[in-house]
Design a protein around this motif. Structure first.
Motif, PDB file in Angstrom:
ATOM      1  N   LEU A   7      32.889  40.176  46.073  1.00  0.00           N
ATOM      2  CA  LEU A   7      32.116  39.065  46.622  1.00  0.00           C
ATOM      3  C   LEU A   7      32.530  37.786  45.919  1.00  0.00           C
ATOM      4  N   GLU A   8      32.501  36.724  46.658  1.00  0.00           N
ATOM      5  CA  GLU A   8      32.805  35.425  46.050  1.00  0.00           C
ATOM      6  C   GLU A   8      31.553  34.943  45.329  1.00  0.00           C
ATOM      7  N   ILE A   9      31.350  35.441  44.126  1.00  0.00           N
ATOM      8  CA  ILE A   9      30.142  35.049  43.409  1.00  0.00           C
ATOM      9  C   ILE A   9      30.536  34.335  42.128  1.00  0.00           C
ATOM     10  N   ASP A  10      29.950  33.159  41.928  1.00  0.00           N
ATOM     11  CA  ASP A  10      30.226  32.419  40.704  1.00  0.00           C
ATOM     12  C   ASP A  10      29.060  32.674  39.746  1.00  0.00           C
ATOM     13  N   LEU A  11      29.316  33.482  38.722  1.00  0.00           N
ATOM     14  CA  LEU A  11      28.242  33.869  37.810  1.00  0.00           C
ATOM     15  C   LEU A  11      27.596  32.649  37.148  1.00  0.00           C
ATOM     16  N   ASP A  12      28.408  31.612  36.896  1.00  0.00           N
ATOM     17  CA  ASP A  12      27.865  30.445  36.196  1.00  0.00           C
ATOM     18  C   ASP A  12      26.855  29.674  37.046  1.00  0.00           C
ATOM     19  N   LYS A  13      26.846  29.939  38.350  1.00  0.00           N
ATOM     20  CA  LYS A  13      25.906  29.215  39.231  1.00  0.00           C
ATOM     21  C   LYS A  13      24.570  29.964  39.368  1.00  0.00           C
ATOM     22  N   ILE A  14      24.491  31.167  38.770  1.00  0.00           N
ATOM     23  CA  ILE A  14      23.249  31.945  38.918  1.00  0.00           C
ATOM     24  C   ILE A  14      22.217  31.451  37.900  1.00  0.00           C
ATOM     25  N   ASP A  15      20.978  31.229  38.382  1.00  0.00           N
ATOM     26  CA  ASP A  15      19.901  30.761  37.492  1.00  0.00           C
ATOM     27  C   ASP A  15      19.310  31.962  36.751  1.00  0.00           C
ATOM     28  N   ILE A  16      19.692  32.105  35.491  1.00  0.00           N
ATOM     29  CA  ILE A  16      19.242  33.300  34.759  1.00  0.00           C
ATOM     30  C   ILE A  16      17.817  33.154  34.222  1.00  0.00           C
ATOM     31  N   HIS A  17      17.200  31.976  34.432  1.00  0.00           N
ATOM     32  CA  HIS A  17      15.804  31.827  34.008  1.00  0.00           C
ATOM     33  C   HIS A  17      14.846  32.161  35.143  1.00  0.00           C
ATOM     34  N   LEU A 186      30.542  45.721  44.002  1.00  0.00           N
ATOM     35  CA  LEU A 186      30.507  45.354  42.587  1.00  0.00           C
ATOM     36  C   LEU A 186      31.948  45.195  42.106  1.00  0.00           C
ATOM     37  N   PRO A 187      32.152  44.548  40.962  1.00  0.00           N
ATOM     38  CA  PRO A 187      33.543  44.366  40.513  1.00  0.00           C
ATOM     39  C   PRO A 187      34.194  45.684  40.135  1.00  0.00           C
ATOM     40  N   ASN A 188      35.489  45.662  40.042  1.00  0.00           N
ATOM     41  CA  ASN A 188      36.292  46.832  39.756  1.00  0.00           C
ATOM     42  C   ASN A 188      37.540  46.361  39.043  1.00  0.00           C
ATOM     43  N   GLN A 189      37.981  47.087  38.064  1.00  0.00           N
ATOM     44  CA  GLN A 189      39.239  46.675  37.460  1.00  0.00           C
ATOM     45  C   GLN A 189      40.179  47.855  37.425  1.00  0.00           C
ATOM     46  N   ARG A 190      41.205  47.840  38.278  1.00  0.00           N
ATOM     47  CA  ARG A 190      42.047  49.025  38.356  1.00  0.00           C
ATOM     48  C   ARG A 190      43.253  48.902  37.428  1.00  0.00           C
ATOM     49  N   LYS A 191      43.787  50.080  37.092  1.00  0.00           N
ATOM     50  CA  LYS A 191      44.864  50.128  36.102  1.00  0.00           C
ATOM     51  C   LYS A 191      46.184  49.637  36.695  1.00  0.00           C
ATOM     52  N   TYR A 192      46.471  50.067  37.920  1.00  0.00           N
ATOM     53  CA  TYR A 192      47.749  49.707  38.542  1.00  0.00           C
ATOM     54  C   TYR A 192      47.533  48.689  39.661  1.00  0.00           C
ATOM     55  N   GLY A 193      48.511  47.829  39.860  1.00  0.00           N
ATOM     56  CA  GLY A 193      48.407  46.845  40.923  1.00  0.00           C
ATOM     57  C   GLY A 193      48.690  47.444  42.285  1.00  0.00           C
ATOM     58  N   PHE A 194      49.502  48.503  42.304  1.00  0.00           N
ATOM     59  CA  PHE A 194      50.044  48.992  43.570  1.00  0.00           C
ATOM     60  C   PHE A 194      49.379  50.264  44.086  1.00  0.00           C
ATOM     61  N   LYS A 195      48.537  50.894  43.266  1.00  0.00           N
ATOM     62  CA  LYS A 195      47.832  52.074  43.778  1.00  0.00           C
ATOM     63  C   LYS A 195      46.405  52.096  43.256  1.00  0.00           C
ATOM     64  N   SER A 196      45.552  52.783  44.002  1.00  0.00           N
ATOM     65  CA  SER A 196      44.151  52.806  43.602  1.00  0.00           C
ATOM     66  C   SER A 196      43.441  54.038  44.136  1.00  0.00           C
TER      67      SER A 196
END
Ligand code: SAH
Ligand code: SF4
Ligand code: F3S
Length: 491
Positions: A7-17, A186-196
């Motif tokens: 998702l195009e979410i900018d965490l810095d724009k979220i009001d955490i209060h 949710l975010p994901n960080q995969r090990k390889y660029g070319f396979k998943s």
């Protein structure tokens, strides 16, 4: 490392209060924003960003879950590092066999003195082992230095749990018995660029009598096909050309969807994704492998020529006690059907030795299946008693020395056959997807054939992620030494 943010979410724009949102995944992005604020504070106090390490002890599904944790940590601002340098160490555990649990306790013991020296350090435990109540009791009693404990069903809540821990400085334990929820995007960080890897379903309903997975992963639920296709399209746009569809029993995909869909149909839809070149999947349960799937595999240009088809035992008696719901003969005729439809397919399997009541004659049946099928490779396991499973209380548990003897005989047979099966490709040119620099020689690269065989050949890192035609010069048991061939020569 390749970060996927859906998702195009900018965490810095979220009001955490403000109050945290109720809906997911918005709620988790709110807690990621909160954790990120803490990370910035950490940086100011210590002069560097906190470092994390997620270690994986289990199967490919656990590996994919670890990528989700890494994705969240990276969004928060953690830097990934090796275990011995990390301020936050997370073990994503497995419990399929007893030795998986033993390893985790051993490593936890080693972390304790490190944590004493480094007051910033945090330890997180998650994954299948945490779904066992007696494990969590033991951790609460004897491993008080662990900071966060969560299970397989609420892994999506990681940011929220971390935020709670950062605010309370107390051990956070959150384990759910089961769930029917699937949180997407949710975010994901995969090990390889070319396979998943891609989850297509979660949980298992089969209850094989030796297996703990249905108890720790919950009931079977499939992801909606549009979510899967959407994820694959995003991955392909991001450079992925090979996907591995993941599930404990992919052949029963779609049965629990509101609009049911077969796995074969899902594969046909995935095949249509432009730019995707290879499709793999695991694991296939023989009882659910349909003629429709065999036909789709036979006609496909993208589905890899490899099928992992766990047999577990060759004895129909033992298979019945295992609750596998097929006989030796049914399994063998299935293999015959597959080989007819996809002649160059590579077949691999899982085998358990020493299931309760296994006699020498039963074991001979297993050897017989191994000889008849001629597997390209097989994972062999010594039966491990899992408390809570029906097999744990079965009579006639097989003595250790008998199991050991059978295991050694089976391994020898499997290895001899696999070496022979591997060697049949010698002298041919095949397409290889290059995966990495070779572990043993930095002037070489390592890649995989469609049938999953590994090949090492001279080449540089610019080849990683590309498809290269390679002459398979020399078979070394279970891998090849090859040589780059002219493009377009592959058979
Ligand atoms: N869902 C997959 C397997 C998941 S577990 C399937 O049904 O094929 C991976 C493998 O671990 C299994 O195939 C089995 O061979 C092995 N295994 C599972 N439980 C075990 C136990 N209690 N002892 C030894 N091996 C086990
Ligand atoms: Fe375990 Fe059987 Fe489910 Fe595989 S299919 S995860 S072996 S219960
Ligand atoms: Fe282990 Fe859980 Fe996978 S028990 S094999 S990590 S599903």
């Amino acid at each position: 490392m390749y970060q996927e943010i859906d998702l195009e979410i900018d965490l810095d724009k979220i009001d955490i209060h403000a109050e945290p949102p109720i809906e997911e995944p918005a709620r988790q992005y709110y807690f990621m924003a909160k954790c990120r604020k803490w990370v910035k504070g950490f940086e100011q106090r210590n002069g560097h960003l906190p470092k994390s390490c997620v270690l994986n002890f289990g199967c490919q599904m656990n590996a994919r879950d670890s990528e989700k944790l890494r994705g969240i940590l990276r969004e928060i601002g953690y830097i990934e590092t090796a275990e011995d340098e990390a301020d936050f160490v997370i073990y994503n555990t497995c419990t399929v066999r007893e030795n998986a649990n033993t390893r985790v306790y051993g490593r936890l013991g080693q972390l304790k003195p490190r944590k004493k020296k480094n007051p910033h350090m945090m330890i997180g435990l998650c994954g299948c082992m945490m779904q066992e109540p007696e494990v969590v009791e033991k951790l609460k009693k004897s491993y008080r230095f662990v900071d966060i404990i969560f299970g397989t069903h609420n892994i999506y809540k990681f940011a929220e749990l971390l935020s709670t821990r950062l605010e309370s400085e107390r051990m956070v334990v959150d384990i759910w018995k089961d769930t029917d929820k699937i949180v997407e995007n949710l975010p994901n960080q995969r090990k390889y660029g070319f396979k998943s890897g891609i989850n297509i379903m979660f949980g298992c309903n089969n209850f094989c009598s030796y297996c703990i997975v249905p108890y720790v992963r919950g009931r079977e639920r499939s992801r909606a096909p549009q979510e899967i296709i959407g994820e694959i399209k995003r991955l392909v746009a991001d450079g992925v050309s090979e996907v591995m569809l993941l599930g404990q029993n992919v052949n029963s995909y779609g049965k629990t969807l509101n609009t049911p869909m077969t796995f074969a149909k899902l594969l046909q839809e995935i095949e249509k994704v432009d730019g995707l070149q290879r499709i793999r999947f695991m694991t296939s349960h023989p009882k659910d492998l349909s003629d429709e799937l065999i036909e789709v595999m036979g006609n496909s240009k993208k589905i890899c020529k490899h099928l992992h088809l766990p047999v577990q035992s060759g004895s129909t008696d033992i298979l019945t006690k295992m609750n596998r719901r097929y006989t030796k003969e049914q399994y063998l005729s299935l293999v015959e059907k597959i080989r007819k439809a996809v002649p160059d397919i590579s077949l691999t399997t899982d085998i358990i030795v020493g299931f309760p009541g296994e006699t020498e004659a039963d074991f001979e049946e297993t050897l017989d299946v191994v000889r008849k099928v001629q597997y390209d490779s097989a994972f062999t396991f010594i039966y491990s008693k899992r408390t809570g499973t029906p097999a744990a209380v079965m009579e006639n548990q097989v003595p250790e020395e008998v199991i050991k003897n059978r295991f050694d005989r089976l391994l020898k047979e499997v290895q001899t056959i696999a070496a022979k099966a591997c060697a049949v490709h010698e002298g041919t040119v095949k397409e290889v997807l290059v995966e990495d620099i070779c572990d043993h020689d930095p002037k070489m690269v390592t890649g995989r054939l469609s049938n999953n065989l590994l090949v090492h050949f001279y080449g540089g890192k610019e080849l990683i992620g590309t498809y290269v035609d390679v002459l398979l010069k020399e078979c070394r048991g279970f891998y090849y030494i090859g040589e780059m061939a002219e493009a377009g020569k592959a058979s």
